[in-house]
Design a protein around this motif. Sequence first.
Motif, short mmCIF file in Angstrom:
data_model
loop_
_atom_site.label_atom_id
_atom_site.label_comp_id
_atom_site.label_asym_id
_atom_site.label_seq_id
_atom_site.Cartn_x
_atom_site.Cartn_y
_atom_site.Cartn_z
N ALA A 27 0.83 -1.21 0.00
CA ALA A 27 0.00 0.00 0.00
C ALA A 27 0.86 1.26 0.00
N MET A 28 0.27 2.35 -0.44
CA MET A 28 0.94 3.66 -0.40
C MET A 28 -0.10 4.73 -0.07
N VAL A 29 0.40 5.91 0.31
CA VAL A 29 -0.47 7.06 0.55
C VAL A 29 -0.07 8.14 -0.44
N HIS A 30 -1.06 8.81 -1.01
CA HIS A 30 -0.76 9.85 -2.00
C HIS A 30 -1.90 10.85 -2.10
N ALA A 31 -1.60 11.97 -2.77
CA ALA A 31 -2.62 12.97 -3.13
C ALA A 31 -2.90 12.74 -4.61
N PRO A 32 -4.05 12.14 -4.96
CA PRO A 32 -4.26 11.62 -6.33
C PRO A 32 -4.35 12.67 -7.43
N ARG A 33 -5.38 13.53 -7.35
CA ARG A 33 -5.61 14.48 -8.44
C ARG A 33 -6.70 15.47 -8.00
N PRO A 34 -6.94 16.53 -8.80
CA PRO A 34 -8.02 17.46 -8.46
C PRO A 34 -9.36 16.74 -8.29
N GLY A 35 -10.11 17.16 -7.31
CA GLY A 35 -11.40 16.54 -7.04
C GLY A 35 -11.31 15.35 -6.11
N ARG A 36 -10.10 14.97 -5.73
CA ARG A 36 -9.90 13.84 -4.83
C ARG A 36 -9.20 14.33 -3.55
N HIS A 37 -9.06 13.41 -2.59
CA HIS A 37 -8.43 13.72 -1.31
C HIS A 37 -7.23 12.80 -1.07
N VAL A 38 -6.34 13.22 -0.17
CA VAL A 38 -5.22 12.37 0.22
C VAL A 38 -5.78 11.06 0.72
N THR A 39 -5.24 9.95 0.21
CA THR A 39 -5.83 8.65 0.52
C THR A 39 -4.79 7.54 0.42
N MET A 40 -5.14 6.36 0.93
CA MET A 40 -4.33 5.17 0.74
C MET A 40 -4.78 4.47 -0.54
N ALA A 41 -3.84 3.82 -1.20
CA ALA A 41 -4.16 3.10 -2.42
C ALA A 41 -3.15 1.97 -2.60
N GLY A 42 -3.42 1.10 -3.55
CA GLY A 42 -2.46 0.05 -3.86
C GLY A 42 -1.21 0.64 -4.49
N ALA A 43 -0.06 0.19 -4.04
CA ALA A 43 1.20 0.74 -4.56
C ALA A 43 1.37 0.46 -6.05
N GLY A 44 0.69 -0.60 -6.54
CA GLY A 44 0.81 -0.95 -7.95
C GLY A 44 -0.38 -0.53 -8.77
N SER A 45 -1.19 0.40 -8.24
CA SER A 45 -2.42 0.81 -8.93
C SER A 45 -2.16 1.76 -10.09
N MET A 46 -0.91 2.18 -10.26
CA MET A 46 -0.49 2.98 -11.41
C MET A 46 0.84 2.42 -11.89
N PRO A 47 1.19 2.69 -13.15
CA PRO A 47 2.46 2.19 -13.67
C PRO A 47 3.65 2.77 -12.90
N ILE A 48 4.47 1.92 -12.31
CA ILE A 48 5.61 2.36 -11.50
C ILE A 48 6.83 2.60 -12.38
N LEU A 49 7.41 3.80 -12.25
CA LEU A 49 8.66 4.10 -12.93
C LEU A 49 9.83 3.59 -12.10
N GLY A 50 9.77 3.81 -10.79
CA GLY A 50 10.86 3.38 -9.92
C GLY A 50 10.62 3.84 -8.50
N VAL A 51 11.59 3.55 -7.66
CA VAL A 51 11.50 3.88 -6.23
C VAL A 51 12.75 4.64 -5.81
N VAL A 52 12.55 5.69 -4.98
CA VAL A 52 13.69 6.45 -4.45
C VAL A 52 13.60 6.46 -2.93
N ARG A 53 14.75 6.65 -2.30
CA ARG A 53 14.82 6.59 -0.84
C ARG A 53 15.40 7.88 -0.28
N PRO A 54 14.57 8.73 0.34
CA PRO A 54 15.08 9.96 0.93
C PRO A 54 16.00 9.73 2.13
N GLY A 55 15.64 8.76 3.00
CA GLY A 55 16.45 8.47 4.17
C GLY A 55 17.54 7.47 3.87
N GLY A 56 18.54 7.41 4.76
CA GLY A 56 19.64 6.50 4.53
C GLY A 56 19.32 5.07 4.88
#
Length: 354
Positions: free
Chosen positions: A325-354
């Motif tokens: 699962a992931m949390v995101h702000a989807p698009r206009p007209g929607r609210h911040v929500t949880m969704a499936g991490a694979g519910s959109m085409p994934i380009l890649g993953v980045v890590r802000p913390g060490g």
Amino acid sequence: MAVTALICAAVLLAAPGTAQARPLASPAEPTPQTPRSLEDVRKEIDRLYRQAARATDAYNAAEEKAKKQSRDIVKLAREVVRGQEKLDRLKAQAGAAARAQYRGGGMPPEAQLMLSDDPQQFLRGTRQVRQGQHATKGLLAELTRTQDDLKTYAADASSHWKKLDSLREKKAKAKKEIEEKIAAAEKLESKLKKEERERLRKLEEEAAYKRQKAWLDSGALTGGDRADGVGAGGKATTGQGKKAIRYATAQIGKPYEWGAEGPGSYDCSGLTSQAWAAAGRGIPRTSQEQWKRLPRVDVKDMRPGDLIIYWKDASHVGMYLGDGAMVHAPRPGRHVTMAGAGSMPILGVVRPGG
């Protein structure tokens, strides 16, 4: 996989009994175009909002650069003020030296020294003349350097102003595109009847569910990924990662607003950048810059707190929570929500913390 199960179950319960889409208009009604199915409308709305997302990233990038240019201009302005004050002091010193020479009859110190009959005065005067010559050369050199510095500051400031004007034009262009795409999507949706809008949302959920299921079936999460702070690669989330997750999930239910960084509303990268800022780690403002500048990790090694970048143009981002699962702000007209991490085409993953 508790979170995944909840997300998938919710989508399945909300899905209509039939996935077949019917035309929006009756075939008997005269129309210059072939009536589009509700699924076609869904794809068109999705396309428009994705274009708005790209333009939002461009706007946010221009906004960040404009802020930096403004700070640089303020810094240069302060340097100009300090440089002008220094130049005024040096000119005052040079003026004092000129007045002193005038009071001496306009005769150079060297000439006055040669006319002295006192040997001791001659020796003392020689040393003073040398010191005076050195000081005069130093004063003139410092005057020249200060004047050159002021010219450089002025040229730099002019360059920064030109860049700032260019960035303002980019912002205005991006803003216009955002508003046009959102207006077009809202217009399409406004033409639907209430029951059609409900079915449209269910079609969106169905499409997301199918992508999520295909992603999970691909074995992307093999490796013991759990929602307890341990990622697929078995590495525990850092304290910063946990703080970022707490911040992001606390925003659930707040509306999406393009260009917003909270606290009342967010766009996708506004949410992720602020979440990590709250955790004490500054990251780039836009999803595209997050993709470019943050360390990348394999999807199979991602852990809660990592950022998932979506679509080939890196125009969307969400924060991974674990258990698929992931949390995101989807698009206009929607609210911040949880969704499936694979519910959109994934380009890649980045890590802000060490």
